[in-house]
Design a protein around this motif. Sequence first.
Motif, PDB file in Angstrom:
ATOM      1  N   TRP A 409     -24.425 -20.989   9.640  1.00 18.88           N
ATOM      2  CA  TRP A 409     -25.352 -21.944   9.036  1.00 18.88           C
ATOM      3  C   TRP A 409     -25.012 -22.198   7.563  1.00 18.88           C
ATOM      4  N   ILE A 410     -24.713 -21.130   6.832  1.00 21.91           N
ATOM      5  CA  ILE A 410     -24.482 -21.277   5.392  1.00 21.91           C
ATOM      6  C   ILE A 410     -23.112 -21.870   5.100  1.00 21.91           C
ATOM      7  N   TRP A 411     -22.084 -21.382   5.785  1.00 19.42           N
ATOM      8  CA  TRP A 411     -20.714 -21.812   5.474  1.00 19.42           C
ATOM      9  C   TRP A 411     -20.392 -23.227   5.961  1.00 19.42           C
ATOM     10  N   THR A 412     -21.164 -23.751   6.904  1.00 19.10           N
ATOM     11  CA  THR A 412     -20.947 -25.145   7.343  1.00 19.10           C
ATOM     12  C   THR A 412     -21.875 -26.126   6.643  1.00 19.10           C
ATOM     13  N   SER A 413     -22.651 -25.652   5.688  1.00 16.56           N
ATOM     14  CA  SER A 413     -23.573 -26.520   4.946  1.00 16.56           C
ATOM     15  C   SER A 413     -22.899 -27.018   3.671  1.00 16.56           C
ATOM     16  N   PRO A 414     -23.537 -27.965   2.956  1.00 13.07           N
ATOM     17  CA  PRO A 414     -22.981 -28.421   1.666  1.00 13.07           C
ATOM     18  C   PRO A 414     -22.861 -27.321   0.617  1.00 13.07           C
ATOM     19  N   LEU A 415     -23.507 -26.159   0.858  1.00 16.07           N
ATOM     20  CA  LEU A 415     -23.375 -25.054  -0.099  1.00 16.07           C
ATOM     21  C   LEU A 415     -21.935 -24.606  -0.240  1.00 16.07           C
TER      22      LEU A 415
END
Length: 415
Positions: A409-415
């Motif tokens: 979830w985190i690594w595929t987000s704009p983050l």
Amino acid sequence: MVKQTLHNPSGSQTERPPLRRQRDYRLLWTARTISITGSEVSKLAIPLTAVTLLTASPTQMGLLTAAASVPALLFGLQSGAIADRLRRHRPLMIACELVSCAAAATVPLAWLLGLLNVTWLIAVALVIGTAGVLFKAANFPHLATVVPPAQRTEAMAGFHASYSVASVGGPSLAGLLVQFLTAPVAVLAEALSFLASALMLRAIRTPERNEPAHSRGMWHDVTAGLQAALTHPVLRALLAAGVTINFFAMAYTAVYMLYMVNTLGIPKGMIGALIALNGVGGLLGAWITTRLSKRYGENRILLATVIFFPIEILAVGLLTGPLWWKLSLLAVTGTITGGIVVAFATCMGTIILRETSPELRGRVNATTTFAVQGVLALGGLAGGVAADFFGLRPVILLCAAGISLSTIWIWTSPL
């Protein structure tokens, strides 16, 4: 510590002092620390009152335990909508603390008058839980009033350090108070902590000039918060990661004690010490996060923390060997995990403040809290049922694999 420089309307510059030297933040932080510690005392004192003095049945104990979390499920989303309608959040926060103080104070009073029963305790838990839900909804946007954007990560870390301090010191304080004052009178400590918190909040001087969100009805307001949390790519990733982590973490917690005692053979007296190390790790995590965020930013810290989330659960699931080795590894991984949890939560809160428009902060925070807290009961139930079918060790390894999904979830987000 890096000093922040602000521009005032006249064009001159003033230096923003460190948070520890800012009076209003100190008051806000101290108020929360005292209040949380008092709540930790009551977590032991109220159940002990029910068991030792009122001979509560298992069903009554279940209702008493559930009463603390029911308000979050019933009023969690609405509380955010209420907070976003306010021009000033601090009066609501003070009122919530005073209501909680009055509710807690009725426990020793009713006991002295011979009126105390389990139903009374359940009602007190419901009142305090509801006030707590409203308080948290107002406290999140209020932080943005007291603390400037450049110092919010440090402020968030400070609040999470409070939770760590309370989790380590609260149970010990509760044990002493119950031992010397009896359980009902120990609840008075919680009442006094709420009162002290209210007085400190009242002393904060920072003016509040919030622009209330235009309301089109409770349902529409709640829906707007849900829509913002689910459609904004960063907020959606944080929400999904939080739900994933909490579901599998609670599934692990449900079988943790059984596995420690029956499978690993950890002495019961050592389990409390291992749990306390999570709190110690949380304090270290708050201190490290404050410093690393200035150099690397909240996004990078968040990206790093999710990678290490499964480390403790995986180590527990694979652990074998002599007792000294088991205790050493559990102590190290438990301390690391405590720091990782605080680092993740600190950066998550700061990013939510940063990415959410001011008129939606209360609702987005309430939506996120509702989801990540509401999934706890499901995770605990799933962990217990799965362990009955598949065994303790397979479920723990499954939890390690499941919690690692938060990385996606985190690594595929704009983050």
